[in-house]
Each structure stands twice: as structure tokens, then as C-alpha cells.
Design an enzyme around this catalytic site. Structure first.
Site, PDB file in Angstrom:
ATOM      1  N   HIS A   1       2.110  16.277 -11.465  1.00 25.41           N
ATOM      2  CA  HIS A   1       2.819  16.546 -10.211  1.00 25.41           C
ATOM      3  C   HIS A   1       4.167  15.831 -10.279  1.00 25.41           C
ATOM      4  CE1 HIS A   1       3.185  17.499  -5.926  1.00 25.41           C
ATOM      5  NE2 HIS A   1       3.565  16.255  -5.706  1.00 25.41           N
TER       6      HIS A   1
ATOM      7  N   PHE B   1      12.419   2.443  -5.285  1.00 33.62           N
ATOM      8  CA  PHE B   1      11.229   3.195  -4.849  1.00 33.62           C
ATOM      9  C   PHE B   1       9.970   2.528  -5.401  1.00 33.62           C
ATOM     10  CE2 PHE B   1      13.455   7.671  -4.819  1.00 33.62           C
ATOM     11  CZ  PHE B   1      14.105   7.335  -3.646  1.00 33.62           C
TER      12      PHE B   1
ATOM     13  N   GLU C   1       7.098  18.374  -6.058  1.00 30.69           N
ATOM     14  CA  GLU C   1       7.219  17.871  -4.689  1.00 30.69           C
ATOM     15  C   GLU C   1       8.683  17.899  -4.240  1.00 30.69           C
ATOM     16  OE1 GLU C   1       4.824  14.447  -3.498  1.00 30.69           O
ATOM     17  OE2 GLU C   1       6.666  13.559  -2.738  1.00 30.69           O
TER      18      GLU C   1
ATOM     19  N   ASP D   1       3.500   5.260   6.645  1.00 33.80           N
ATOM     20  CA  ASP D   1       3.825   3.876   7.015  1.00 33.80           C
ATOM     21  C   ASP D   1       4.463   3.884   8.389  1.00 33.80           C
ATOM     22  OD1 ASP D   1       2.975   2.662   4.636  1.00 33.80           O
ATOM     23  OD2 ASP D   1       4.777   3.416   3.638  1.00 33.80           O
TER      24      ASP D   1
ATOM     25  N   SER E   1       2.979  20.977 -10.862  1.00 35.52           N
ATOM     26  CA  SER E   1       3.353  21.119  -9.449  1.00 35.52           C
ATOM     27  C   SER E   1       4.590  20.282  -9.148  1.00 35.52           C
ATOM     28  CB  SER E   1       2.185  20.727  -8.544  1.00 35.52           C
ATOM     29  OG  SER E   1       1.706  19.446  -8.875  1.00 35.52           O
TER      30      SER E   1
HETATM   31  P1  FAD Z   1      -4.631   5.208   3.578  1.00 38.16           P
HETATM   32  O1  FAD Z   1      -5.511   5.964   2.667  1.00 38.16           O
HETATM   33  O2  FAD Z   1      -5.009   5.129   5.017  1.00 38.16           O
HETATM   34  O3  FAD Z   1      -4.478   3.734   2.971  1.00 38.16           O
HETATM   35  C1  FAD Z   1      -3.506   2.809   3.454  1.00 38.16           C
HETATM   36  C2  FAD Z   1      -3.980   1.384   3.227  1.00 38.16           C
HETATM   37  O4  FAD Z   1      -5.094   1.079   4.076  1.00 38.16           O
HETATM   38  C3  FAD Z   1      -4.483   1.087   1.819  1.00 38.16           C
HETATM   39  O5  FAD Z   1      -4.166  -0.243   1.531  1.00 38.16           O
HETATM   40  C4  FAD Z   1      -6.000   1.270   1.904  1.00 38.16           C
HETATM   41  O6  FAD Z   1      -6.688   0.485   0.955  1.00 38.16           O
HETATM   42  C5  FAD Z   1      -6.294   0.818   3.334  1.00 38.16           C
HETATM   43  N1  FAD Z   1      -7.344   1.609   3.988  1.00 38.16           N
HETATM   44  C6  FAD Z   1      -7.583   2.945   3.814  1.00 38.16           C
HETATM   45  N2  FAD Z   1      -8.572   3.346   4.643  1.00 38.16           N
HETATM   46  C7  FAD Z   1      -8.948   2.278   5.370  1.00 38.16           C
HETATM   47  C8  FAD Z   1      -9.884   2.069   6.410  1.00 38.16           C
HETATM   48  N3  FAD Z   1     -10.647   3.081   6.851  1.00 38.16           N
HETATM   49  N4  FAD Z   1     -10.008   0.813   6.946  1.00 38.16           N
HETATM   50  C9  FAD Z   1      -9.232  -0.207   6.509  1.00 38.16           C
HETATM   51  N5  FAD Z   1      -8.304  -0.063   5.519  1.00 38.16           N
HETATM   52  C10 FAD Z   1      -8.155   1.157   4.956  1.00 38.16           C
HETATM   53  N6  FAD Z   1       4.530   9.019   2.995  1.00 38.16           N
HETATM   54  C11 FAD Z   1       5.168   9.718   3.960  1.00 38.16           C
HETATM   55  O7  FAD Z   1       5.600   9.138   4.963  1.00 38.16           O
HETATM   56  N7  FAD Z   1       5.350  11.080   3.849  1.00 38.16           N
HETATM   57  C12 FAD Z   1       4.888  11.791   2.791  1.00 38.16           C
HETATM   58  O8  FAD Z   1       5.049  13.004   2.738  1.00 38.16           O
HETATM   59  C13 FAD Z   1       4.215  11.070   1.751  1.00 38.16           C
HETATM   60  N8  FAD Z   1       3.722  11.720   0.658  1.00 38.16           N
HETATM   61  C14 FAD Z   1       3.031  11.015  -0.294  1.00 38.16           C
HETATM   62  C15 FAD Z   1       2.504  11.702  -1.403  1.00 38.16           C
HETATM   63  C16 FAD Z   1       1.791  11.021  -2.380  1.00 38.16           C
HETATM   64  C17 FAD Z   1       1.211  11.786  -3.550  1.00 38.16           C
HETATM   65  C18 FAD Z   1       1.602   9.605  -2.274  1.00 38.16           C
HETATM   66  C19 FAD Z   1       0.848   8.864  -3.334  1.00 38.16           C
HETATM   67  C20 FAD Z   1       2.120   8.921  -1.192  1.00 38.16           C
HETATM   68  C21 FAD Z   1       2.832   9.607  -0.190  1.00 38.16           C
HETATM   69  N9  FAD Z   1       3.368   8.957   0.929  1.00 38.16           N
HETATM   70  C22 FAD Z   1       4.040   9.666   1.900  1.00 38.16           C
HETATM   71  C23 FAD Z   1       3.251   7.489   1.062  1.00 38.16           C
HETATM   72  C24 FAD Z   1       2.036   7.080   1.925  1.00 38.16           C
HETATM   73  O9  FAD Z   1       2.168   7.583   3.235  1.00 38.16           O
HETATM   74  C25 FAD Z   1       1.963   5.542   1.955  1.00 38.16           C
HETATM   75  O10 FAD Z   1       1.612   5.083   0.687  1.00 38.16           O
HETATM   76  C26 FAD Z   1       1.076   4.939   3.024  1.00 38.16           C
HETATM   77  O11 FAD Z   1       1.318   3.533   3.045  1.00 38.16           O
HETATM   78  C27 FAD Z   1      -0.413   5.098   2.798  1.00 38.16           C
HETATM   79  O12 FAD Z   1      -0.848   6.355   3.033  1.00 38.16           O
HETATM   80  P2  FAD Z   1      -2.363   6.762   2.610  1.00 38.16           P
HETATM   81  O13 FAD Z   1      -2.552   8.140   3.061  1.00 38.16           O
HETATM   82  O14 FAD Z   1      -2.619   6.446   1.202  1.00 38.16           O
HETATM   83  O15 FAD Z   1      -3.157   5.747   3.569  1.00 38.16           O
END
Ligand code: FAD
Length: 293
Positions: free
Chosen positions: A270, A220, A17, A109, A15
Site C-alpha cells: 500500500h 512524519f 493512498e 488523533d 494500492s
Molecule cells: P486505535 O486502534 O484506537 O489505537 C490507538 C491507541 O489506543 C493505541 O495505542 C492502542 O494500543 C490503544 N487502544 C486501542 N484500543 C484500545 C482500547 N479499546 N482501550 C484502550 N486502549 C486502546 N489518521 C487520520 O486522522 N486520518 C486518516 O485518514 C488516517 N489514515 C491512516 C491510515 C493508516 C494505514 C494508518 C496506519 C494510520 C492512519 N491514520 C489516520 C493515523 C491514525 O488515526 C493514528 O495512528 C491514531 O493515533 C490511531 O488510530 P487507530 O485507528 O490505530 O486507533
């Protein structure tokens, strides 16, 4: 088609991105890249989203265009940070209306320009809440993917805690996961083992970032907490002034990484393409004999 269904039919998924380009010229270049990558028969492609909604329309337009003008399966990334639940619902309703049924549910973020006090109170704070919101409102309409972090998310105090929250996303209904980039496969294998021990059984697809420009990729990597091993840093630093050689060794490095992952039975690869096709195509050609689709 839902990606999770497609993953059941392929041995090693491939895949790609992409990110939404800023200009018409760059958009044409992206669609040229897509045309060049299409013969590799990807299981799916995905389009990133600017956290806070900065690429809201652009991501949607590119996703729609790929969906309507190619026969590729496309997944829209969606970050919840800075959005109210109403906004999230209208984005998801829109995707449903145009026939998109794959979402990568992320927190994102908080952009530096955002004032924390002004963030919507009724939004989703973490990705697990976004996954729950999708399941509550759309049941099984969407195939939902989530992010995972073989070396732990940078905000997390340790990997154990991060896996605890990864599991919450799975319990909320995530179908599969794509990992953050990593440059030492042992992090990934250890992560898989720990996830298995925690009862996380969804497919976890490694994210591969080919190093084609070392200073860009190392920036990055440091932002997202991915370690570049010292010997790899040394190798690339040796060719700091030689972009052609950098690309060549970057392709060799990613090829070896992918070969090892395939030999160890990964479900897919990916590629973070940065909207370019050449490195990914070369890596694919090097590993295609190992890939069974
Ligand atoms: P979460 O799963 O919410 O986790 C974030 C942090 O909070 C972690 O430290 C986790 O341990 C903690 N946490 C999780 N759930 C809870 C909870 N319920 N209570 C307390 N703490 C918690 N960013 C973009 O802006 N746009 C994109 O399109 C994008 N695509 C991505 C694609 C991939 C494959 C990856 C790996 C990352 C991507 N990111 C993207 C980056 C991502 O948005 C960041 O890494 C962001 O900081 C965390 O997102 P997450 O969905 O993992 O968050």
C-alpha cells in the site's frame, strides 16, 4: 466491490493512498495522478479523513468522484474521534447510498484545537468500538479495514499491548489491515510472527512511504513512531541539498524494501503517494516482474 473479496483473487495487491486536496487546482492535480496510476491496475485506492471531521465533505466528495468517474475500487478512511454515533451513522449511511462498501475504520488523533471536555460522550473511543458499531449497524455490508503498527502505536506502552488492542479490532470484525510506514522490514516480519502467535489471521498489508523529501518524511516518521535506521539517515543526510539525488535514492531504497517484502510473500503493498505518481510509478516499474496479480 469489497476489497477483501478482491484480495482473495490477487497474489500481490497494489494500492494507493491519497489525501483530499484543499483547492480545485490541487484536486485536478490529484485526478491527473490517479489517471497516471490507473494503468498499474491497483486492487484499490483509499482517501484519508481529517480527524475530528475537518475533511468530512472533501473526503466524501473525492471518494464519490473516484467511484463515479473511474472504475477503481475506493476505500474511505473514517476516524471516530470527535464524532457522535449519530454523526458516524450519517456518514456511513451516506457512503452506503452512493455505493461505497469499503471503510478504513480509525480512531484518529484528537486535534489540538479540540477541547477534551467537549468531546461527544456517546462517540467511539477507540477503533475497535467503531468496527463494532459498523458491524452492529451494517452487518456485512462494509468491508472494514483497520490500522496496525509494526513498531507499536506511539501511545502504547509496548508492542505486546498494542497487538492486544489490534486483536480487539479483528475480533470486532475487521477484514484486513494496513500498517503504518516502516523503513526496516525486520519490524514488519517480527510483527507478523507475533500477530500469528496471537491468532490474528487477517491479511496485513504493509504501508510503503517512498522517501522523496527526507526532512518531510523524517518528521512524519517521528510523529508516528516509525524508526528510520541510522545508516538510512546518514545516506539521505549526505544528499540533503540535492533533491534530485534524494528522490533517486528514495526510489532505490523503496524498491529494495518492496522486493524484499514480495520475496517474503506479502499479500500486498500500500503506497502512501502524497498525491503524486512519479515515485510510485518508478518503484512499480522496478518491481513489476516480481508482482503476480
Ligand atoms: P486505535 O486502534 O484506537 O489505537 C490507538 C491507541 O489506543 C493505541 O495505542 C492502542 O494500543 C490503544 N487502544 C486501542 N484500543 C484500545 C482500547 N479499546 N482501550 C484502550 N486502549 C486502546 N489518521 C487520520 O486522522 N486520518 C486518516 O485518514 C488516517 N489514515 C491512516 C491510515 C493508516 C494505514 C494508518 C496506519 C494510520 C492512519 N491514520 C489516520 C493515523 C491514525 O488515526 C493514528 O495512528 C491514531 O493515533 C490511531 O488510530 P487507530 O485507528 O490505530 O486507533
Amino acid at each position: 466491490m469489497k476489497i477483501i473479496e478482491k484480495l482473495k483473487t490477487v497474489k500481490t495487491s497494489i494500492s494507493f493512498e491519497f489525501f483530499p486536496p484543499k483547492t480545485k487546482e490541487l484536486e485536478d492535480a490529484l485526478f491527473n495522478t490517479i489517471k497516471e496510476l490507473k494503468p498499474l491496475n491497483p486492487t484499490f485506492v483509499s482517501v484519508t479523513y481529517g480527524a475530528g471531521g475537518s475533511t468530512r465533505e472533501k473526503t466524501r466528495d473525492i471518494v464519490k468522484k473516484i467511484h463515479e468517474e473511474t472504475d477503481l475500487t475506493v476505500m474511505a478512511h473514517l476516524t471516530c474521534v470527535g464524532h457522535s454515533k449519530n454523526e458516524i451513522k450519517s456518514i456511513l449511511d451516506d457512503y452506503k447510498n452512493i455505493g461505497i462498501d469499503n471503510i478504513l475504520a480509525l480512531r484518529g488523533d484528537i486535534p489540538l484545537s479540540f477541547e477534551k471536555e467537549k468531546l461527544p460522550l456517546d462517540g467511539c473511543k477507540h477503533a475497535n468500538e467503531l468496527v463494532s458499531f459498523i458491524r452492529e449497524n451494517y452487518k456485512d455490508y462494509y468491508c472494514v479495514a483497520v490500522a496496525s503498527y509494526p513498531e507499536g502505536h506511539p501511545e502504547s506502552p509496548n508492542l505486546e499491548r498494542d497487538i492486544f488492542y489490534f486483536k480487539k479490532k479483528v475480533e470486532a470484525g475487521a477484514d484486513f489491515s494496513i500498517t503504518q510506514m516502516f523503513f526496516d522490514n525486520s519490524y514488519f516480519y517480527e510483527f507478523l510472527e507475533r500477530c500469528q502467535k496471537e491468532g490474528i489471521n487477517i491479511p496485513i498489508i504493509p504501508g510503503i512511504m517512498p522517501i522523496t523529501n527526507f526532512s518531510q518524511i523524517s518528521k512524519f516518521a517521528s510523529l508516528c513512531g516509525a524508526t528510520i535506521p541510522e545508516n538510512v539517515v546518514k545516506l539521505f543526510e549526505k544528499y540533503a541539498d540535492n533533491p534530485e539525488e534524494t528522490k533517486k535514492i528514495g526510489i532505490e531504497f523503496a524498491t529494495k524494501q518492496c522486493e524484499d517484502l514480495i520475496k517474503n510473500g506479502v499479500k500486498g503493498l500500500h503506497f502512501y503517494t502524497l498525491n503524486k505518481s512519479d515515485a510510485t510509478i518508478k518503484i512499480y516499474q522496478n518491481i513489476k516482474n516480481l508482482i503476480e496479480q
